[in-house]
Design an enzyme around this catalytic site. Structure first.
Site, PDB file in Angstrom:
ATOM      1  N   CYS A 142      71.122  63.134  96.658  1.00  0.00           N
ATOM      2  CA  CYS A 142      70.571  62.196  95.681  1.00  0.00           C
ATOM      3  C   CYS A 142      71.329  60.870  95.655  1.00  0.00           C
ATOM      4  CB  CYS A 142      70.558  62.827  94.299  1.00  0.00           C
ATOM      5  SG  CYS A 142      69.337  64.125  94.154  1.00  0.00           S
ATOM      6  N   THR A 157      58.224  57.352  80.397  1.00  0.00           N
ATOM      7  CA  THR A 157      59.431  57.886  79.759  1.00  0.00           C
ATOM      8  C   THR A 157      60.492  58.283  80.792  1.00  0.00           C
ATOM      9  OG1 THR A 157      58.285  60.020  79.684  1.00  0.00           O
ATOM     10  CG2 THR A 157      58.349  58.745  77.646  1.00  0.00           C
ATOM     11  N   HIS A 158      60.277  57.904  82.059  1.00  0.00           N
ATOM     12  CA  HIS A 158      61.223  58.245  83.143  1.00  0.00           C
ATOM     13  C   HIS A 158      61.525  59.732  83.163  1.00  0.00           C
ATOM     14  CE1 HIS A 158      62.107  54.074  84.223  1.00  0.00           C
ATOM     15  NE2 HIS A 158      61.864  53.839  82.948  1.00  0.00           N
ATOM     16  N   ASP A 159      60.507  60.534  82.939  1.00  0.00           N
ATOM     17  CA  ASP A 159      60.732  61.978  82.911  1.00  0.00           C
ATOM     18  C   ASP A 159      60.909  62.542  84.309  1.00  0.00           C
ATOM     19  OD1 ASP A 159      60.833  64.072  80.765  1.00  0.00           O
ATOM     20  OD2 ASP A 159      59.608  62.529  79.793  1.00  0.00           O
ATOM     21  N   ASP A 160      61.245  63.824  84.354  1.00  0.00           N
ATOM     22  CA  ASP A 160      61.538  64.472  85.634  1.00  0.00           C
ATOM     23  C   ASP A 160      60.280  64.711  86.449  1.00  0.00           C
ATOM     24  OD1 ASP A 160      64.476  65.060  85.352  1.00  0.00           O
ATOM     25  OD2 ASP A 160      63.691  65.877  83.501  1.00  0.00           O
ATOM     26  N   GLY A 185      52.594  71.383 104.423  1.00  0.00           N
ATOM     27  CA  GLY A 185      53.626  70.361 104.515  1.00  0.00           C
ATOM     28  C   GLY A 185      53.252  69.273 105.488  1.00  0.00           C
ATOM     29  N   HIS A 186      54.207  68.387 105.728  1.00  0.00           N
ATOM     30  CA  HIS A 186      53.952  67.239 106.581  1.00  0.00           C
ATOM     31  C   HIS A 186      55.276  66.796 107.186  1.00  0.00           C
ATOM     32  CE1 HIS A 186      51.371  63.819 107.689  1.00  0.00           C
ATOM     33  NE2 HIS A 186      52.474  63.100 107.585  1.00  0.00           N
ATOM     34  N   THR A 187      55.257  66.515 108.504  1.00  0.00           N
ATOM     35  CA  THR A 187      56.483  66.101 109.191  1.00  0.00           C
ATOM     36  C   THR A 187      56.287  64.775 109.908  1.00  0.00           C
ATOM     37  OG1 THR A 187      57.112  68.407 109.579  1.00  0.00           O
ATOM     38  CG2 THR A 187      58.236  66.741 110.892  1.00  0.00           C
TER      39      THR A 187
HETATM   40 CO    CO Z   1      65.029  65.237  87.406  1.00  0.00          CO
HETATM   41 CO    CO Z   2      63.346  64.258  90.863  1.00  0.00          CO
HETATM   42 CO    CO Z   3      49.603  65.458 106.463  1.00  0.00          CO
END
Ligand code: CO
Ligand code: CO
Ligand code: CO
Length: 346
Positions: free
Chosen positions: A14, A44-47, A135-137
């Site tokens: 992070c 609210t800048h939440d997660d 997923g995606h690569t």
């Molecule tokens: Co978070």
């Molecule tokens: Co996050």
């Molecule tokens: Co894709």
């Protein structure tokens, strides 16, 4: 040949986030979609974002991905998945489904490294009860990995940044210092024991902490990640319209992180986080510099920070300790909004 993923990155985990200041500048020009079913958006800048499907069900949506935070590909996969899923736990939701997001230099690294990262993510997701269904690569250097996660929650049981009340106590469920420890590890200033402690904490799901929050009807919480303890606390204070008082000497620290800062080992992300938050923060005159800087240390897959009425704190701590979160502690309290949003003391 043993691959060391940490050799490929300057900022891992992070710490690699764009500075919150730059992000805020850009985001304010983006219109927020208007829809009564959107229960939580980035206002609210939440997660995570939350979307109401019907009266009994809302979806919690979140994504996180980042460059390696450790040397071992399998461990990196586990940490990235634990970190991505954590935002659902921080909202009080049950994570259900996920998609892999991968950037991988196929010409530079053997494909079994790719497989190991995915396996780590898969195993951690399975532990959380999450099914990865796609997923995606993209071919890219250095590698980056994470998940987009969907969780379920009852629309009336949301736990958000805005749910902190004046008079509440603040509880933190994991010790902090992952950014400093990893920086110290690169400089060979950290023992294997301490490094492993930090890695174990990053791999640890916030699942049991979230279960305790739900049991006690907690309304205000976040998880501590790239913006550091003080940065995420600030987002809660803003959204809840309260001030938060944090006693830094009560904050549990990983290994020798205090000493590392004393020796000048302070990651660049800490200064970016400080720069973003300092105008809203009161630093007491006698504030210990090392404690101050650790409050801004970017955490990868950090613990939950939540608020609770003081009369519930004793039982909550007992439950957290019984769930194995033995470092859980009260680190401060919320009050009516004062001149500053955060008050940092020793
Ligand atoms: Co978070
Ligand atoms: Co996050
Ligand atoms: Co894709």
């Amino acid at each position: 040949m043993k691959i060391d993923l940490l050799q490929m990155v300057e900022y891992g985990g992070c710490s690699a986030k764009i500075s919150p200041k730059q992000l805020e500048e850009i985001l304010k020009y983006l219109p927020l979609p208007k829809d009564p079913n959107i229960l939580v958006d980035i206002d609210t800048h939440d997660d995570a974002g939350v979307y109401k499907v019907n009266d009994d069900l809302a979806l919690v949506l979140t994504t996180d991905f980042f460059p390696p935070v450790c040397s071992d590909p399998y461990e990196f996969g586990q940490i990235a998945a634990a970190n991505s899923i954590s935002d659902v736990y921080a909202m009080g939701g049950d994570p259900v489904l996920a998609l892999n997001i991968m950037m991988f230099p196929a010409a530079k690294l053997p494909m079994d490294v790719y497989a190991e990262i995915l396996k780590g993510g898969f195993d951690k997701a399975t532990e959380a009860g999450v099914r990865i269904i796609g997923g995606h690569t993209i071919d890219d250097f250095p590698p980056k990995y994470g998940l987009a996660v969907v969780g379920y929650i009852h629309p009336e049981k949301l736990i958000t940044n805005a749910g902190v009340r004046a008079g509440d106590s603040l509880i933190l469920t994991k010790p902090i210092g992952t950014g400093v420890i990893l920086a110290g590890h690169r400089l060979k200033m950290v023992t294997d024991k301490v490094l492993n402690e930090a890695l174990s904490l990053m791999k640890l799901l916030n699942k049991s902490g979230a279960a305790v929050m739900k049991k006690h009807d907690i309304t205000g919480a976040t998880d501590i990640t790239g913006f550091g303890l003080a940065g995420h606390a600030l987002k809660m204070a803003k959204a809840s319209r309260v001030s938060l008082n944090i006693n830094l000497k009560d904050v549990p620290l990983i290994g020798n992180s205090y000493q590392l800062i004393d020796d000048g080992c302070i990651p660049g992300a800490s200064f970016r986080n400080l720069d973003y938050a300092e105008k809203d923060i009161d630093f007491t005159a006698d504030l210990d510099y090392n404690l101050k800087m650790i409050a801004f240390d970017a955490q990868t897959s950090g613990g939950l920070l939540f608020s609770a009425p003081p009369q519930k704190v004793h039982r909550i701590l007992e439950d957290l300790h019984n769930a194995g979160l033995t470092n859980s502690k009260v680190i401060g309290s919320a009050s009516m909004q004062k001149e500053k949003l955060i008050y940092l003391k020793n």
